[in-house]
Design an enzyme around this catalytic site. Structure first.
Site, PDB file in Angstrom:
ATOM      1  N   HIS A 150    -171.111   9.680  -6.760  1.00  0.00           N
ATOM      2  CA  HIS A 150    -169.981   9.718  -5.823  1.00  0.00           C
ATOM      3  C   HIS A 150    -170.433   9.293  -4.429  1.00  0.00           C
ATOM      4  O   HIS A 150    -169.859   8.407  -3.802  1.00  0.00           O
ATOM      5  CB  HIS A 150    -169.397  11.141  -5.779  1.00  0.00           C
ATOM      6  CG  HIS A 150    -168.242  11.304  -4.844  1.00  0.00           C
ATOM      7  ND1 HIS A 150    -166.937  11.407  -5.261  1.00  0.00           N
ATOM      8  CD2 HIS A 150    -168.209  11.381  -3.495  1.00  0.00           C
ATOM      9  CE1 HIS A 150    -166.140  11.533  -4.210  1.00  0.00           C
ATOM     10  NE2 HIS A 150    -166.898  11.525  -3.116  1.00  0.00           N
ATOM     11  N   GLU A 151    -171.516   9.933  -3.955  1.00  0.00           N
ATOM     12  CA  GLU A 151    -171.978   9.640  -2.580  1.00  0.00           C
ATOM     13  C   GLU A 151    -172.491   8.205  -2.461  1.00  0.00           C
ATOM     14  O   GLU A 151    -172.223   7.520  -1.472  1.00  0.00           O
ATOM     15  CB  GLU A 151    -173.068  10.623  -2.165  1.00  0.00           C
ATOM     16  CG  GLU A 151    -172.686  12.101  -2.225  1.00  0.00           C
ATOM     17  CD  GLU A 151    -171.349  12.426  -1.574  1.00  0.00           C
ATOM     18  OE1 GLU A 151    -170.776  13.486  -1.870  1.00  0.00           O
ATOM     19  OE2 GLU A 151    -170.829  11.609  -0.777  1.00  0.00           O
ATOM     20  N   HIS A 154    -169.760   5.701  -2.102  1.00  0.00           N
ATOM     21  CA  HIS A 154    -169.285   5.567  -0.717  1.00  0.00           C
ATOM     22  C   HIS A 154    -170.119   4.507   0.004  1.00  0.00           C
ATOM     23  O   HIS A 154    -169.595   3.719   0.796  1.00  0.00           O
ATOM     24  CB  HIS A 154    -169.380   6.896   0.033  1.00  0.00           C
ATOM     25  CG  HIS A 154    -168.267   7.857  -0.252  1.00  0.00           C
ATOM     26  ND1 HIS A 154    -166.939   7.497  -0.243  1.00  0.00           N
ATOM     27  CD2 HIS A 154    -168.298   9.172  -0.550  1.00  0.00           C
ATOM     28  CE1 HIS A 154    -166.185   8.550  -0.531  1.00  0.00           C
ATOM     29  NE2 HIS A 154    -166.980   9.589  -0.714  1.00  0.00           N
ATOM     30  N   TYR A 165    -160.905   5.426   5.619  1.00  0.00           N
ATOM     31  CA  TYR A 165    -161.010   6.777   5.056  1.00  0.00           C
ATOM     32  C   TYR A 165    -159.887   7.687   5.580  1.00  0.00           C
ATOM     33  O   TYR A 165    -160.119   8.671   6.280  1.00  0.00           O
ATOM     34  CB  TYR A 165    -162.382   7.361   5.391  1.00  0.00           C
ATOM     35  CG  TYR A 165    -162.834   8.463   4.462  1.00  0.00           C
ATOM     36  CD1 TYR A 165    -163.123   9.733   4.938  1.00  0.00           C
ATOM     37  CD2 TYR A 165    -162.982   8.229   3.095  1.00  0.00           C
ATOM     38  CE1 TYR A 165    -163.538  10.750   4.090  1.00  0.00           C
ATOM     39  CE2 TYR A 165    -163.403   9.230   2.244  1.00  0.00           C
ATOM     40  CZ  TYR A 165    -163.682  10.497   2.736  1.00  0.00           C
ATOM     41  OH  TYR A 165    -164.101  11.488   1.890  1.00  0.00           O
ATOM     42  N   GLU A 174    -161.867   7.558  -2.097  1.00  0.00           N
ATOM     43  CA  GLU A 174    -162.325   8.775  -2.776  1.00  0.00           C
ATOM     44  C   GLU A 174    -162.262   8.634  -4.291  1.00  0.00           C
ATOM     45  O   GLU A 174    -163.174   9.044  -5.013  1.00  0.00           O
ATOM     46  CB  GLU A 174    -161.472   9.978  -2.344  1.00  0.00           C
ATOM     47  CG  GLU A 174    -162.075  10.740  -1.213  1.00  0.00           C
ATOM     48  CD  GLU A 174    -163.500  11.171  -1.530  1.00  0.00           C
ATOM     49  OE1 GLU A 174    -163.706  11.862  -2.547  1.00  0.00           O
ATOM     50  OE2 GLU A 174    -164.404  10.785  -0.772  1.00  0.00           O
ATOM     51  N   ASP A 245    -157.124  17.145   5.303  1.00  0.00           N
ATOM     52  CA  ASP A 245    -158.055  16.316   4.519  1.00  0.00           C
ATOM     53  C   ASP A 245    -157.813  14.824   4.764  1.00  0.00           C
ATOM     54  O   ASP A 245    -157.747  14.010   3.836  1.00  0.00           O
ATOM     55  CB  ASP A 245    -157.889  16.646   3.024  1.00  0.00           C
ATOM     56  CG  ASP A 245    -158.861  15.910   2.119  1.00  0.00           C
ATOM     57  OD1 ASP A 245    -159.986  15.605   2.554  1.00  0.00           O
ATOM     58  OD2 ASP A 245    -158.474  15.631   0.964  1.00  0.00           O
ATOM     59  N   HIS A 250    -159.013  13.597  -0.633  1.00  0.00           N
ATOM     60  CA  HIS A 250    -159.618  14.228  -1.809  1.00  0.00           C
ATOM     61  C   HIS A 250    -158.565  14.847  -2.714  1.00  0.00           C
ATOM     62  O   HIS A 250    -158.890  15.514  -3.687  1.00  0.00           O
ATOM     63  CB  HIS A 250    -160.596  15.337  -1.376  1.00  0.00           C
ATOM     64  CG  HIS A 250    -161.774  14.852  -0.630  1.00  0.00           C
ATOM     65  ND1 HIS A 250    -161.791  14.783   0.753  1.00  0.00           N
ATOM     66  CD2 HIS A 250    -162.971  14.410  -1.052  1.00  0.00           C
ATOM     67  CE1 HIS A 250    -162.962  14.307   1.138  1.00  0.00           C
ATOM     68  NE2 HIS A 250    -163.699  14.071   0.083  1.00  0.00           N
TER      69      HIS A 250
HETATM   70  C1  LIG Z   1    -168.904  14.852  -4.150  1.00  0.00           C
HETATM   71  C2  LIG Z   1    -168.323  16.178  -4.467  1.00  0.00           C
HETATM   72  C3  LIG Z   1    -169.256  17.040  -5.267  1.00  0.00           C
HETATM   73  C4  LIG Z   1    -167.899  16.936  -3.239  1.00  0.00           C
HETATM   74  C5  LIG Z   1    -167.000  18.022  -3.779  1.00  0.00           C
HETATM   75  C6  LIG Z   1    -166.542  18.969  -2.775  1.00  0.00           C
HETATM   76  C7  LIG Z   1    -167.220  20.033  -2.219  1.00  0.00           C
HETATM   77  N1  LIG Z   1    -166.323  20.615  -1.416  1.00  0.00           N
HETATM   78  C8  LIG Z   1    -166.513  21.827  -0.612  1.00  0.00           C
HETATM   79  C9  LIG Z   1    -165.869  22.940  -1.399  1.00  0.00           C
HETATM   80  C10 LIG Z   1    -166.424  23.381  -2.580  1.00  0.00           C
HETATM   81  C11 LIG Z   1    -165.817  24.400  -3.318  1.00  0.00           C
HETATM   82  C12 LIG Z   1    -164.639  24.972  -2.868  1.00  0.00           C
HETATM   83  C13 LIG Z   1    -163.949  26.080  -3.637  1.00  0.00           C
HETATM   84  O1  LIG Z   1    -163.237  26.866  -2.993  1.00  0.00           O
HETATM   85  O2  LIG Z   1    -164.120  26.136  -4.858  1.00  0.00           O
HETATM   86  C14 LIG Z   1    -164.080  24.530  -1.680  1.00  0.00           C
HETATM   87  C15 LIG Z   1    -164.681  23.497  -0.963  1.00  0.00           C
HETATM   88  N2  LIG Z   1    -165.170  19.957  -1.461  1.00  0.00           N
HETATM   89  N3  LIG Z   1    -165.309  18.942  -2.278  1.00  0.00           N
HETATM   90  C16 LIG Z   1    -167.138  16.048  -2.253  1.00  0.00           C
HETATM   91  O3  LIG Z   1    -166.116  15.486  -2.582  1.00  0.00           O
HETATM   92  N4  LIG Z   1    -167.680  15.967  -1.024  1.00  0.00           N
HETATM   93  C17 LIG Z   1    -167.026  15.164   0.010  1.00  0.00           C
HETATM   94  C18 LIG Z   1    -167.653  15.508   1.372  1.00  0.00           C
HETATM   95  C19 LIG Z   1    -166.780  14.970   2.477  1.00  0.00           C
HETATM   96  C20 LIG Z   1    -167.509  14.856   3.766  1.00  0.00           C
HETATM   97  C21 LIG Z   1    -168.099  16.178   4.232  1.00  0.00           C
HETATM   98  N5  LIG Z   1    -168.117  16.245   5.696  1.00  0.00           N
HETATM   99  C22 LIG Z   1    -167.206  13.652  -0.233  1.00  0.00           C
HETATM  100  O4  LIG Z   1    -168.340  13.200  -0.489  1.00  0.00           O
HETATM  101  O5  LIG Z   1    -166.184  12.962  -0.157  1.00  0.00           O
HETATM  102 ZN   LIG Z   2    -166.179  11.366  -1.296  1.00  0.00          ZN
END
Ligand SMILES: CC(C)[C@H](Cc1cn(Cc2ccc(C(=O)O)cc2)nn1)C(=O)N[C@@H](CCCCN)C(=O)O
Ligand SMILES: [Zn+2]
Ligand SMILES: [Ca+2]
Length: 339
Positions: A150-151, A154, A165, A174, A245, A250
């Protein structure tokens, strides 16, 4: 969950006399021109995401050397991040003939132990960042091969169409990150799995899926970060139109994720039946759409058109009729209500 010990080179830095992980990785490419992609992994020693990204932007800081010492058991989070980045790079190299994230052989840099119990992973425009998770909701995110995918996607997107974004283009950004994260993991493991983050999600509860599901988005409760309640949408009419968001990047990503799932594995969704075409064709369509037809402001409708055109390029219409591949793309976007 963690990458097994791989044959990486522990490099001893003469000045600090510390060893850290560095792998001049030969990956894929042609026999006459093997592409050597450097891989380096660092330790943030729990420095928070914000200060890390600031130091990274200002001074190119990547973190501290990984303490491997002479112990056989190196830092498992570092080993996982290191080896997962190599596996995903191999996927882009071998399947899409792409030489690292920028197609110019750029070094793959990861930093682990970002923040304290940080339940997240990110791409900061230059490298992958991984939190350790709180051990309840998430384990060390470096343990997720689909997370690395995923990362790193990006990174691919920023070096190709650089989808804005925000709002619909952000949701497509996303979604493609989830899609190639899933495809890359399936390629590397040889198993079918349409969950995002299943290897790190609730480490104490086996078999409860991941943070997001591409096959059935509504089956996963929305993470509290993005919306207090509700489910991920699997139809365009249910898209989130608020401002959280960054306009639901997301959240609405799940609509396109569902389309990709239907194109790949098929299924009937809101009464529309799609004949799946398999990952090896679907991934070529999405990669071609991303690199040839999408633009930074592309939204869902543009994504539909780009996928149809990419499919037509790869799988020609026959006597005026769309190929089965193009028919699947059309039906899938019809099924998720993207006009
Ligand atoms: C890649 C993926 C594992 C990760 C997933 C993710 C992690 N989180 C934080 C998160 C995790 C669990 C919960 C819950 O309540 O269960 C809530 C929030 N929210 N999404 C994700 O999607 N991260 C974002 C991070 C965004 C930028 C951070 N500043 C991204 O890469 O787009
Ligand atoms: Zn992402
Ligand atoms: Ca997965």
């Amino acid at each position: 969950v963690f990458g097994k010990m791989q044959n990486f080179i522990a490099v001893k830095d003469a000045t600090t006399n510390k060893t850290y992980m560095h792998t001049p990785h030969i990956s894929g490419g042609t026999t006459t021109n093997p592409n050597i992609v450097g891989v380096s992994t660092y330790d943030a020693r729990r420095m928070g995401e914000t200060p890390f990204i600031l130091l990274s932007a200002l001074f190119g800081f990547t973190g501290f050397e990984v303490e491997t010492g002479n112990s056989f058991f190196a830092d498992p989070a570092a080993v996982s991040a290191h080896t997962n980045s190599m596996k995903i790079n191999d996927y882009f190299q071998k399947i899409h003939k792409r030489n690292s994230l920028d197609d110019k052989g750029m070094r793959l840099i990861s930093t682990v132990h970002i923040g304290s119990k940080w339940n997240n992973a990110a791409w900061n425009g230059k490298q992958m960042l991984y939190g350790d998770g709180d051990g309840i909701i998430l384990g060390s995110l470096a343990g997720g091969l689909d997370v690395a995918g995923h990362e790193m996607t990006h990174g691919v997107i920023e070096n190709t169409t650089d989808l804005i974004y925000q709002d619909e283009s952000g949701a497509i950004n996303e979604s493609l990150a989830d899609i190639f994260g899933a495809y890359g993991e399936m390629y590397a493991t040889g198993t079918v799995d349409w969950d995002m983050g299943e290897d790190i999600y609730t480490p104490n509860i086996p078999g409860d899926g991941g943070l997001r599901s591409l096959s059935d988005p509504t089956s996963v409760r929305l993470s509290t970060t993005y919306l207090p309640s509700g489910h991920y949408p699997d139809h365009y009419d249910d898209r989130y139109l608020g401002t959280l968001d960054r306009g639901g990047v997301h959240i609405n990503s799940s609509i396109n994720n569902k389309a990709a799932y239907l194109i790949t594995d098929g299924g009937t969704h809101y009464g529309v039946t799609v004949q799946g075409i398999g990952r090896t064709k679907a991934e070529k369509i999405f990669y071609r759409a991303l690199t040839l037809y999408l633009t930074p402001s592309s939204g869902f409708k543009d994504m539909r058109e780009a996928a149809i055109q990419a499919s037509r390029d790869l799988y020609k219409d026959r006597n005026g009729q769309p190929s089965p591949e193009t028919a699947a793309v059309i039906a899938a976007y019809d099924a998720v209500g993207v006009p």
